[in-house]
Design a protein around this motif. Structure first.
Motif, PDB file in Angstrom:
ATOM      1  N   UNK A  49      10.287  56.577  20.087  1.00 52.97           N
ATOM      2  CA  UNK A  49      11.597  56.429  19.470  1.00 52.97           C
ATOM      3  C   UNK A  49      12.178  57.816  18.905  1.00 52.97           C
ATOM      4  N   UNK A  50      11.189  58.525  18.393  1.00 52.97           N
ATOM      5  CA  UNK A  50      11.640  59.848  17.843  1.00 52.97           C
ATOM      6  C   UNK A  50      12.222  60.796  18.998  1.00 52.97           C
ATOM      7  N   UNK A  51      11.371  60.837  20.139  1.00 56.63           N
ATOM      8  CA  UNK A  51      11.798  61.425  21.209  1.00 56.63           C
ATOM      9  C   UNK A  51      13.068  60.923  21.936  1.00 56.63           C
ATOM     10  N   UNK A  52      13.368  59.647  22.155  1.00 62.95           N
ATOM     11  CA  UNK A  52      14.333  58.794  22.700  1.00 62.95           C
ATOM     12  C   UNK A  52      15.553  59.153  22.244  1.00 62.95           C
ATOM     13  N   UNK A  53      15.432  59.294  20.892  1.00 65.17           N
ATOM     14  CA  UNK A  53      16.652  59.267  19.883  1.00 65.17           C
ATOM     15  C   UNK A  53      17.123  60.603  19.692  1.00 65.17           C
ATOM     16  N   UNK A  54      16.441  61.699  19.939  1.00 64.12           N
ATOM     17  CA  UNK A  54      16.568  63.140  19.508  1.00 64.12           C
ATOM     18  C   UNK A  54      17.902  63.624  20.012  1.00 64.12           C
ATOM     19  N   UNK A  56      20.541  62.172  20.844  1.00 65.92           N
ATOM     20  CA  UNK A  56      21.704  61.527  20.325  1.00 65.92           C
ATOM     21  C   UNK A  56      21.812  62.078  18.796  1.00 65.92           C
ATOM     22  N   UNK A  57      20.936  62.690  18.347  1.00 64.22           N
ATOM     23  CA  UNK A  57      21.159  63.066  16.820  1.00 64.22           C
ATOM     24  C   UNK A  57      21.642  64.615  16.856  1.00 64.22           C
ATOM     25  N   UNK A  58      21.576  65.238  17.988  1.00 61.37           N
ATOM     26  CA  UNK A  58      22.075  66.520  18.181  1.00 61.37           C
ATOM     27  C   UNK A  58      20.801  67.388  18.146  1.00 61.37           C
ATOM     28  N   UNK A  59      19.708  66.892  18.385  1.00 62.87           N
ATOM     29  CA  UNK A  59      18.499  67.690  18.881  1.00 62.87           C
ATOM     30  C   UNK A  59      18.608  68.373  20.131  1.00 62.87           C
ATOM     31  N   UNK A  60      18.250  69.883  20.202  1.00 68.14           N
ATOM     32  CA  UNK A  60      18.556  70.362  21.678  1.00 68.14           C
ATOM     33  C   UNK A  60      17.059  70.530  22.214  1.00 68.14           C
ATOM     34  N   UNK A  61      16.019  70.545  21.509  1.00 59.82           N
ATOM     35  CA  UNK A  61      14.863  70.619  22.170  1.00 59.82           C
ATOM     36  C   UNK A  61      13.676  70.431  21.178  1.00 59.82           C
ATOM     37  N   UNK A  78       7.929  62.542  28.394  1.00 58.16           N
ATOM     38  CA  UNK A  78       8.249  61.260  29.182  1.00 58.16           C
ATOM     39  C   UNK A  78       9.368  60.249  28.386  1.00 58.16           C
ATOM     40  N   UNK A  79       9.638  60.527  27.189  1.00 54.05           N
ATOM     41  CA  UNK A  79      10.775  59.791  26.603  1.00 54.05           C
ATOM     42  C   UNK A  79      12.216  60.597  26.347  1.00 54.05           C
ATOM     43  N   UNK A  80      12.124  61.858  26.817  1.00 55.81           N
ATOM     44  CA  UNK A  80      13.442  62.503  26.754  1.00 55.81           C
ATOM     45  C   UNK A  80      13.608  63.528  27.940  1.00 55.81           C
ATOM     46  N   UNK A  81      14.925  63.800  27.979  1.00 53.76           N
ATOM     47  CA  UNK A  81      15.378  64.723  29.024  1.00 53.76           C
ATOM     48  C   UNK A  81      15.741  66.063  28.412  1.00 53.76           C
ATOM     49  N   UNK A  82      15.134  66.266  27.013  1.00 55.26           N
ATOM     50  CA  UNK A  82      15.367  67.618  26.430  1.00 55.26           C
ATOM     51  C   UNK A  82      14.127  68.332  26.881  1.00 55.26           C
ATOM     52  N   UNK A  83      14.412  69.792  26.704  1.00 57.40           N
ATOM     53  CA  UNK A  83      13.074  70.667  27.084  1.00 57.40           C
ATOM     54  C   UNK A  83      11.926  70.322  25.810  1.00 57.40           C
ATOM     55  N   UNK A  84      11.067  70.449  26.201  1.00 57.89           N
ATOM     56  CA  UNK A  84       9.592  70.119  25.309  1.00 57.89           C
ATOM     57  C   UNK A  84       8.626  71.162  25.381  1.00 57.89           C
ATOM     58  N   UNK A  85       8.484  71.928  24.331  1.00 55.10           N
ATOM     59  CA  UNK A  85       7.522  72.934  24.310  1.00 55.10           C
ATOM     60  C   UNK A  85       6.158  72.383  23.608  1.00 55.10           C
ATOM     61  N   UNK A 109       7.206  66.444  37.603  1.00 53.60           N
ATOM     62  CA  UNK A 109       8.418  65.722  37.362  1.00 53.60           C
ATOM     63  C   UNK A 109       8.692  65.606  35.763  1.00 53.60           C
ATOM     64  N   UNK A 110       7.459  65.722  35.174  1.00 51.43           N
ATOM     65  CA  UNK A 110       7.562  65.670  33.346  1.00 51.43           C
ATOM     66  C   UNK A 110       7.181  67.059  32.941  1.00 51.43           C
TER      67      UNK A 110
END
Length: 168
Positions: A49-54, A56-61, A78-85, A109-110
């Motif tokens: 949920x944290x990742x999926x909703x990020x 929408x809350x303005x998180x960019x990465x 796997x739960x977002x299309x935002x860049x993950x480090x 792919x992920x």
């Protein structure tokens, strides 16, 4: 502080001291962030949920830190299309190598950008985040360039001090 653009998520409260390095760098650059604890294994729904909703809350990465099996960054990716480090944490019976492999060996792919184990990785995750954000923020790009230039000056000063001490 303005709305966060970086989400730092850790698998455990034991990761907080290491990830304070990330917070320190982001603060130095004036990048608003939030820190959360959520486990890929102990609280998978919360993590998803944290990742999926990020976004929408303005998180960019997202910067995700975990040790041992270290699936946090992958679950987040796997739960977002935002860049993950990903930042693998040290410790455990394999001194963080298990966390490194679990973070870096993502299936095609992920993607997860993976930093070094521990505090150096935590610092570099923040710097990499600054680089990514500076693509659309010229002020941040200038701050980062000044940071890199200052590092070069400090190295030269240390060399000069070394050379002076060797002449004595």
């Amino acid at each position: 502080m303005s709305n966060p653009v970086v989400l730092i998520v850790m698998g455990s409260d034991s990761d907080v001291p290491t990830m304070e390095e990330t917070a320190k760098v982001l603060t130095e650059f004036g990048v608003p962030f939030e820190m959360r604890i959520s486990s890929a294994h102990r609280s998978p729904e919360r993590t998803g949920k944290l990742a999926h909703e990020a976004a929408g809350r303005g998180i960019q990465l997202i910067i995700a830190a975990a040790g041992m099996a270290a699936h946090l960054a992958g679950v987040v990716a796997a739960e977002t299309t935002l860049p993950v480090i990903g930042v693998p944490m040290g410790g455990g019976p394999l001194s963080g190598m298990d966390a490194l492999y679990a973070t870096v060996q993502m299936p095609g792919g992920i993607p997860v950008a993976t930093m070094a184990i521990g505090k150096a990785g935590a610092k570099n995750a923040a710097l990499f985040a600054v680089q990514i954000l500076s693509l659309t923020d010229s002020s941040l790009r200038e701050k980062f360039a000044a940071y890199r230039a200052q590092m070069a000056v400090e190295v030269e000063q240390k060399d000069q001090a070394l050379q002076a001490s060797r002449r004595l």
